[in-house]
Motif scaffolding. Structure first.
Motif, short mmCIF file in Angstrom:
data_model
loop_
_atom_site.label_atom_id
_atom_site.label_comp_id
_atom_site.label_asym_id
_atom_site.label_seq_id
_atom_site.Cartn_x
_atom_site.Cartn_y
_atom_site.Cartn_z
N GLY A 14 0.84 -1.20 0.00
CA GLY A 14 0.00 0.00 0.00
C GLY A 14 0.88 1.25 0.00
O GLY A 14 2.05 1.20 -0.37
N GLY A 15 0.32 2.38 0.43
CA GLY A 15 1.10 3.63 0.46
C GLY A 15 2.21 3.54 1.50
O GLY A 15 2.01 2.99 2.58
N ASP A 16 3.39 4.08 1.17
CA ASP A 16 4.47 4.03 2.16
C ASP A 16 4.19 4.99 3.31
O ASP A 16 3.31 5.84 3.21
N ALA A 17 4.93 4.82 4.39
CA ALA A 17 4.74 5.68 5.56
C ALA A 17 6.06 5.76 6.31
O ALA A 17 6.74 4.73 6.44
N PRO A 18 6.44 6.96 6.79
CA PRO A 18 7.69 7.07 7.54
C PRO A 18 7.62 6.19 8.79
O PRO A 18 6.65 6.26 9.55
N LYS A 39 13.41 -13.39 5.10
CA LYS A 39 13.48 -13.00 3.68
C LYS A 39 12.66 -11.72 3.50
O LYS A 39 11.55 -11.59 4.05
N GLY A 40 13.21 -10.81 2.73
CA GLY A 40 12.48 -9.58 2.40
C GLY A 40 11.82 -9.75 1.04
O GLY A 40 12.45 -10.23 0.09
N ILE A 41 10.55 -9.40 0.98
CA ILE A 41 9.82 -9.47 -0.29
C ILE A 41 9.66 -8.04 -0.78
O ILE A 41 9.14 -7.19 -0.05
N ARG A 42 10.14 -7.74 -1.99
CA ARG A 42 10.15 -6.36 -2.45
C ARG A 42 8.93 -6.04 -3.30
O ARG A 42 8.38 -6.92 -3.96
N HIS A 43 8.51 -4.75 -3.21
CA HIS A 43 7.36 -4.26 -3.98
C HIS A 43 6.04 -4.91 -3.55
O HIS A 43 5.22 -5.30 -4.40
N GLY A 44 5.84 -5.06 -2.26
CA GLY A 44 4.56 -5.55 -1.74
C GLY A 44 4.25 -6.97 -2.22
O GLY A 44 5.14 -7.78 -2.47
N LEU A 49 4.64 -12.48 -6.50
CA LEU A 49 4.27 -12.96 -7.84
C LEU A 49 5.46 -12.94 -8.79
O LEU A 49 5.56 -13.78 -9.69
N THR A 50 6.37 -11.99 -8.57
CA THR A 50 7.55 -11.91 -9.45
C THR A 50 8.77 -12.58 -8.79
O THR A 50 9.85 -12.58 -9.37
N GLU A 51 8.57 -13.10 -7.60
CA GLU A 51 9.64 -13.75 -6.81
C GLU A 51 10.83 -12.80 -6.63
O GLU A 51 11.98 -13.19 -6.78
N ASP A 52 10.51 -11.56 -6.27
CA ASP A 52 11.53 -10.56 -5.96
C ASP A 52 11.80 -10.66 -4.45
O ASP A 52 11.27 -9.88 -3.65
N ILE A 53 12.57 -11.66 -4.10
CA ILE A 53 12.72 -12.05 -2.68
C ILE A 53 14.21 -12.09 -2.34
O ILE A 53 15.00 -12.68 -3.07
N GLY A 69 10.32 6.32 3.74
CA GLY A 69 10.15 5.34 2.66
C GLY A 69 10.27 3.92 3.17
O GLY A 69 10.10 3.67 4.37
N THR A 70 10.54 3.00 2.29
CA THR A 70 10.72 1.60 2.70
C THR A 70 11.79 0.95 1.83
O THR A 70 11.67 0.99 0.59
N ILE A 71 12.80 0.39 2.47
CA ILE A 71 13.89 -0.24 1.70
C ILE A 71 13.38 -1.44 0.91
O ILE A 71 14.04 -1.90 -0.02
N LEU A 72 12.22 -1.97 1.29
CA LEU A 72 11.67 -3.11 0.55
C LEU A 72 10.76 -2.66 -0.60
O LEU A 72 10.20 -3.49 -1.30
N TYR A 73 10.63 -1.37 -0.77
CA TYR A 73 9.71 -0.80 -1.77
C TYR A 73 8.27 -1.25 -1.44
O TYR A 73 8.07 -2.18 -0.65
N THR A 74 7.32 -0.57 -2.06
CA THR A 74 5.93 -0.95 -1.81
C THR A 74 5.15 -0.81 -3.10
O THR A 74 5.62 -0.19 -4.06
#
Ligand code: ADP
Ligand code: F6P
Length: 324
Positions: A14-18, A39-44, A49-53, A69-74
């Motif tokens: 969802g929307g990022d938050a500090p 494991k960090g999953i990037r982009h929510g 689904l894209t296995e960006d892990i 922001g978020t280092i894992l992207y959202t």
């Protein structure tokens, strides 16, 4: 048979938050200190689904507690809303050895948690949104920073508003909720604060009040409008044509979502992240972490999603009494 957890996945959605970074840091470090892999999953949910892990370590969350922001992207992921998307996401978890998920986000993201739980992946939700609109929690990560940013910006606006004897109409975020507007309105001394939860009357609540205030000698005005009420530009036009007072609109926008998190956001995020991992360690699954009267508590996700949060309308009364 009870689910045995060896590896915890964490994502922001969802929307990022500090303060989201502080929450990620707390989840990663608590989990590793308790003997789990992370494991960090990037982009929510997209990242499933894209296995960006990616593998997370104690050091991969260094130097982030103070960063917005978020280092894992959202992201907002439409495909994940389908059953097929959810099945693929659960398969990705199993393929990557992820036994449980911690999801930092808002209500929509928690619905996603429920969907993953239905696919057999235990989940814990952590409220991360500047809007403070999560019913089960008094407080959400990012809310304090967003309000402080809004106040800082509006203080600057006040200087020029006063110099020109103008009216500044300031639109703040909050989606369908008025929490940011309500507190910010009091903190900046707004003559009127409009929130979606309480209907307003232009003539009674704004125009008549401005005219009465002018008679006391004050010639500049700040009006706060929550985005869920309507557009600042429309309101500024209405005010100018009704009063003749030169009016300007300012939409604070996404600046409210950025910046270094305040102490309150960092501490709350750290407490919530720690609590999320402790729940998993105790075998307590599918919960939303929340704050209640300064304590950290948790609720079943479905119960959390069915709860309703009221707004303290005394705050409006306070604002309207003392901002004259
Ligand atoms: P927030 O979490 O801030 O409320 P959204 O409502 O945009 O933000 O939700 C974030 C993401 O959560 C969506 O893009 C989607 O991937 C997932 N999501 C939202 N609603 C549902 C739902 N009903 N079922 C499954 N996943 C959902
Ligand atoms: O939920 C956080 C929030 O910033 C809301 O206040 C706002 O309505 C929305 O997200 C904006 O979303 P986007 O980033 O898609 O413009």
């Amino acid at each position: 048979m009870a689910t045995e957890i060896k590896t915890i996945g964490v994502l922001t959605s969802g929307g990022d938050a500090p303060g989201m970074n502080a929450a990620i840091r707390a989840v990663v470090r608590t989990a590793i200190m308790r003997g789990y892999q992370v494991k960090g999953i990037r982009h929510g949910y997209n990242g499933l689904l894209t296995e960006d892990i990616i593998d997370m370590s104690l050091r991969s969350v260094s130097e982030i507690i103070h960063r917005g922001g978020t280092i894992l992207y959202t992201a907002r992921c439409l495909e994940f809303k389908t059953l097929e998307g959810q099945q693929r996401a659960a398969k990705a978890c199993r393929d990557h050895g992820i036994d449980a998920l911690v999801v930092i986000g808002g209500d929509g993201s928690f619905r996603g948690c429920n969907a993953m739980a239905a696919q057999g992946i235990p989940c814990i939700g952590i409220p991360g949104t500047i809007d403070n609109d999560i019913a089960c929690s008094d407080y959400t990560i990012g809310y304090d920073t967003a309000m402080n940013t809004a106040v800082e910006m509006i203080d600057k606006l006040r200087d020029t508003t006063q110099s020109h004897d103008r009216c500044s109409v300031v639109e703040v975020m909050g989606r369908n909720a008025g929490y940011i507007a309500l507190n910010t309105g009091i903190a900046v001394g707004a003559l009127a604060t409009l929130i979606p939860e309480v209907p307003y009357d232009l003539e009674r609540d704004i125009i008549a009040k401005m005219k009465a205030t002018q008679k006391t000698g004050k010639q500049h005005f700040i009006i706060i409008i929550a985005e869920g009420v309507g557009r600042a530009h429309d309101l500024a036009d209405q005010i100018q044509s009704s009063t003749g007072i030169d009016s300007r609109a300012t939409v604070l926008g996404h600046v409210q979502r950025g910046g270094s998190p305040t102490l309150r956001d960092r501490v709350t995020a750290s407490r919530m992240g720690y609590h999320a991992v402790e729940l998993l360690r105790k075998g307590i699954f599918n919960r939303v972490v929340a704050t209640k009267a300064e304590s950290i508590v948790d609720y079943d996700i479905s119960v959390a999603l069915s709860m309703y949060k009221t707004i303290d309308t005394t705050m409006l009364e306070i604002g309207s009494t003392i901002s004259i």
